[in-house]
Scaffold this motif. Structure first.
Motif: not given
Length: 395
Positions: A248-269
């Motif tokens: 449980y504690f080693s599992t990382k948090f998982s996120y969806q785009k709708e969980d936050g707000k878009v604040v900028g752009k990048h050139q490649g994750a």
């Protein structure tokens, strides 16, 4: 008179290594590793290896030892560079220096050296080696360097007993200022030379530019996750087993785009890594934004404000069976066993108290305190009393 090959890199540490061994009565041979000449990928406009091999040759002449350049660029490309591109493409962060020691310096290079009929291979690493007979068998130990600021044992965390048996680290008992002082007294050209920053034996590499040559830029979005994100505040379930709790504690948090707000752009994750702050170029927040997760499939970077953001921290990580490596094979943990250690997940991080738990599928490392930016692909190394016992790639 024992013979030893020194990996002369053109820096002060390896120069003093060669000097000390000669003073101790070894027959010393200097070899310089050339690790790069792939014109399809330019590493930097400055070409340090020419300058470095020249400095290494001048040092060898001064010490009166034979010197030659060995070209390992083909093996380096296959084993290190291709692996790096591969890992970054998957959204993991490799450590090329650790791989270079395991795959190049103490493997390909060591083989070449041993074919010259030498007894040892020496490098200018700030670490120490000890040996002890345990149950009738000679065991080699890798110990931290005496200079706390420069200890490089972490970079050698993947070495084997066979590799350690043939290795020498003459400057491990010294501090950096002492090494420079010896070089000055011996009138070595490298005495004042700045330490090289960059990939093992390649020199001045700017990683994003390097990666852009193979991994094409793709514009994506930067999403900011609020500090009160629901997963941070969910109540912890009741666990029936220790393994369930660790999982449980080693599992990382998982996120969806709708969980936050878009604040900028990048050139490649794939150019970004957890804990990174530079290169996001997003303004308008009170504290700096940090990368808390990258999603290379959807090409989204998730960020959090401030270095205390919860998305950065975990205290348990997992290493799968095929990625566990014990230098001290005699201390290897069996299923169900635990071991109290000190561990680090990056070079220069101070050692932190942790417990190893061996389970069927691998090994959990549970830190007493939460660790910032645990990143898949990086190495965790564990120690007891200055001795590095083993390591593994974080899953």
């Amino acid at each position: 008179m024992k013979r030893v090959v020194v990996g002369l890199s053109g820096g002060v540490d390896s120069s003093v290594t060669a000097y000390l061994l000669k003073e101790q009565g070894y027959e010393v041979i200097g070899l310089f590793m050339k690790n790069w000449h792939d014109d399809s990928v330019t590493i930097s406009n400055e070409c340090p290896w020419l300058e470095d091999s020249n400095d290494a040759m001048i040092v060898a002449e001064k010490l009166g030892i034979p010197f030659q350049v060995v070209d390992l660029s083909e093996q380096y490309k296959e084993r290190i560079v291709d692996y790096m591109f591969n890992e970054y493409e998957k959204g993991r962060t490799p450590n090329p220096d650790i791989l270079c020691n395991r795959e190049i310096k103490f493997d390909v290079f060591m083989d070449i050296a041993l074919k010259l009929g030498v007894d040892y291979v020496a490098t200018g690493h700030y670490c120490r080696k000890a040996e002890e007979k345990i149950n009738g068998k000679m065991i080699y130990k890798l110990l931290a360097g005496k200079d706390n600021n420069k200890d490089q044992s972490y970079f050698l965390c993947q070495l084997s007993q066979e590799q350690l048996a043939k290795a020498l680290f003459p400057i491990g008992e010294l501090t950096k200022p002492e090494v420079r002082e010896i070089a000055k007294k011996a009138d070595l050209i490298t005495a004042e030379k700045k330490d090289s920053q960059g990939l093992c034996f390649i020199g001045k590499v700017r990683l994003p530019e390097f990666l852009q040559q193979k991994l094409q830029p793709i514009v994506g979005e930067i999403v900011q996750i609020p500090s009160d994100f629901k997963q941070y505040t969910t109540s912890i379930p009741k666990f029936t087993t220790k393994e369930a709790e660790l999982n449980y504690f080693s599992t990382k948090f998982s996120y969806q785009k709708e969980d936050g707000k878009v604040v900028g752009k990048h050139q490649g994750a794939h150019y970004f890594t957890k804990g990174q702050r530079k290169g996001l170029n997003v303004g308008g927040t009170k504290e700096a934004l940090y990368v808390i997760e990258t999603d290379v499939k959807e090409n989204i970077i998730y960020t959090g404000e401030g270095k205390k953001h919860q998305g950065l921290y975990r205290n348990v990580l997992f290493v799968s069976n095929e990625e566990i490596h014990w230098i001290r094979e005699d201390l290897e943990l069996f299923m169900g066993y635990t071991l109290e250690v000190e561990a680090r997940i990056r070079y220069r991080q101070k050692l932190e108290k942790a417990t190893l738990y061996k389970v069927d599928s691998g090994l959990y490392v549970a830190f007493k305190n939460k660790q910032s930016a645990i990143q898949e692909g990086q190495f965790v190394a564990w120690y007891q009393n200055e001795e590095l016992l083993g390591s593994g790639v974080i899953s």
